[in-house]
Design a protein around this motif. Structure first.
Motif, mmCIF file in Angstrom:
data_model
loop_
_atom_site.group_PDB
_atom_site.id
_atom_site.type_symbol
_atom_site.label_atom_id
_atom_site.label_comp_id
_atom_site.label_asym_id
_atom_site.label_seq_id
_atom_site.Cartn_x
_atom_site.Cartn_y
_atom_site.Cartn_z
ATOM 1 N N MET A 1 -6.503 9.037 -2.039
ATOM 2 C CA MET A 1 -6.567 7.529 -2.284
ATOM 3 C C MET A 1 -5.132 7.190 -1.421
ATOM 4 S SD MET A 1 -5.181 6.432 -5.865
ATOM 5 C CE MET A 1 -3.446 6.576 -6.195
ATOM 6 N N ARG A 2 -4.987 5.883 -0.931
ATOM 7 C CA ARG A 2 -3.989 5.150 -0.467
ATOM 8 C C ARG A 2 -2.992 4.542 -1.644
ATOM 9 N NH1 ARG A 2 -6.499 2.405 4.463
ATOM 10 N NH2 ARG A 2 -7.950 2.029 3.150
ATOM 11 N N THR A 17 2.902 3.459 3.177
ATOM 12 C CA THR A 17 1.485 3.771 2.627
ATOM 13 C C THR A 17 1.507 5.167 2.631
ATOM 14 O OG1 THR A 17 0.698 1.731 3.499
ATOM 15 C CG2 THR A 17 -0.752 3.442 3.020
ATOM 16 N N ARG A 33 -10.849 1.346 -10.309
ATOM 17 C CA ARG A 33 -10.766 0.804 -8.803
ATOM 18 C C ARG A 33 -10.173 -0.407 -8.562
ATOM 19 N NH1 ARG A 33 -15.713 1.297 -7.688
ATOM 20 N NH2 ARG A 33 -16.332 -1.035 -7.336
ATOM 21 N N GLU A 98 -5.148 2.162 -4.593
ATOM 22 C CA GLU A 98 -6.617 2.094 -4.442
ATOM 23 C C GLU A 98 -7.123 2.236 -5.842
ATOM 24 O OE1 GLU A 98 -8.275 2.658 -0.126
ATOM 25 O OE2 GLU A 98 -7.296 4.566 -0.914
ATOM 26 N N TYR A 99 -6.475 3.314 -6.423
ATOM 27 C CA TYR A 99 -7.138 3.596 -8.013
ATOM 28 C C TYR A 99 -6.043 3.603 -9.013
ATOM 29 C CZ TYR A 99 -11.581 4.701 -5.896
ATOM 30 O OH TYR A 99 -12.878 4.517 -5.153
ATOM 31 N N PRO A 297 -6.083 -4.193 -1.900
ATOM 32 C CA PRO A 297 -6.360 -3.220 -1.261
ATOM 33 C C PRO A 297 -6.627 -3.095 0.389
ATOM 34 C CG PRO A 297 -7.210 -2.836 -3.466
ATOM 35 C CD PRO A 297 -7.040 -4.427 -3.041
ATOM 36 N N TRP A 298 -6.248 -2.088 0.945
ATOM 37 C CA TRP A 298 -6.369 -2.075 2.415
ATOM 38 C C TRP A 298 -8.030 -2.457 2.514
ATOM 39 C CZ3 TRP A 298 -3.625 1.061 -0.839
ATOM 40 C CH2 TRP A 298 -2.259 1.150 -0.361
#
Length: 300
Positions: A1-2, A17, A33, A98-99, A297-298
């Motif tokens: 994940m990012r 990132t 999430r 992201e999480y 998020p992205w």
């Protein structure tokens, strides 16, 4: 994940990132999430190294989180996959990701009528505004410094809900905004020294710190209370209390209910991508943000 990480202290340019392993919830945690997070002054103070509560880098910033439950730990009750929740995090693996995993005790369900971006703007700022002025009573006079900021504009509303007479310091351009939120009296700190403009204050909520401490004592009643949320020069006075926010799902549930009912309004200045987190920090550090900056998020 990012996720956003940093390997050293410094300016916004140290944020980058990176791909990190997916976190695994402990028995008392949930995996979320992330739908949104937000920028708080504490974020850029930790990033720069002026506050070192997370220890040495690398770490991931982000105190505020709103998102959807993906997985629950073996000891968690009251939450299930698919629930939309929000929380305050105090972790080296924060919400710029992201999480994230979050202790279940920190979580509250996002009520109907409150969207996830609004929910993400609330935890750190609203919990500070909710928990800090515990001494405040109906009919008392409270002075709130930086009243138009992320914490300040919520503190104005919460103080009014508790029956206080609210005085705020803010730039003149923010006065109409604060009057709409219920402020009774406003002081343009750029044009007027607040120590000459107000007297007999029962409670001061100082969201600036530094020499605002001693100056605030000059307008405080002998039996009043000075609440310092930033670190100031007034700590030797018996009326001084240093405040640190505490994660609380129970408090957030009450705050969320007020927001969903329209009794507490959170102002979102901008919504930005985590890809633009350095720009968001620069904007926050300018001191000219009304309310909160929300990060999502992205999208690619």
């Amino acid at each position: 994940m990012r996720a956003i990480t940093q390997n050293t202290y410094g300016g916004p340019d140290v944020l980058r990132t990176a791909d990190l392993p997916m976190p695994v919830p402990a028995a008392d945690e949930v995996l979320l999430r992330v739908a949104a997070t937000a920028v708080n002054p504490a974020d850029w103070k930790v990033r720069a190294g002026s506050v070192r509560r997370l220890g040495a880098p690398p770490f991931t910033l982000g105190l505020d989180v709103a998102g959807t439950v993906v997985e629950i730990g073996s000891a968690v009750t009251g939450f299930a996959a698919g629930d939309e929740v929000f929380a305050l995090m105090l972790s080296r693996r924060g919400a710029y990701a992201e999480y994230v995993t979050v202790p279940a005790a920190n979580l509250a369900v996002v009520p109907a009528g409150l969207d996830l971006r609004q929910a993400a703007a609330l935890p750190a700022a609203a919990l500070t505004a909710w928990q800090a002025p515990t001494e405040l009573r109906a009919g008392q006079r409270v002075l709130i410094h930086a009243a138009a900021g992320g914490v300040g504009h919520l503190a104005v509303q919460i103080a009014k809900l508790r029956g206080a007479y609210v005085i705020g310091t803010a730039r003149a351009g923010n006065h109409d905004f604060l009057r709409e939120l219920g402020a009774d009296e406003l002081i343009d700190y750029r044009a007027v020294d607040f120590t000459t403009a107000v007297r007999d204050v029962d409670v001061v909520l100082d969201l600036i710190g530094g020499d605002y401490g001693t100056r605030s004592l000059a307008v405080l009643r002998p039996d009043g209370r000075y609440i310092d949320a930033q670190g100031s020069d007034a700590e030797d006075d018996p009326r001084y209390r240093r405040f640190y926010v505490t994660p609380s799902g129970a408090d957030l549930a009450e705050i969320g209910a007020l927001a969903a009912a329209g009794r507490l309004r959170v102002r979102i200045e901008r919504v930005m991508s985590l890809a633009d987190v350095a720009e968001a920090h620069t904007l926050s550090e300018s001191g000219r943000v009304r309310g909160k900056i929300v990060l999502i998020p992205w999208t690619d």
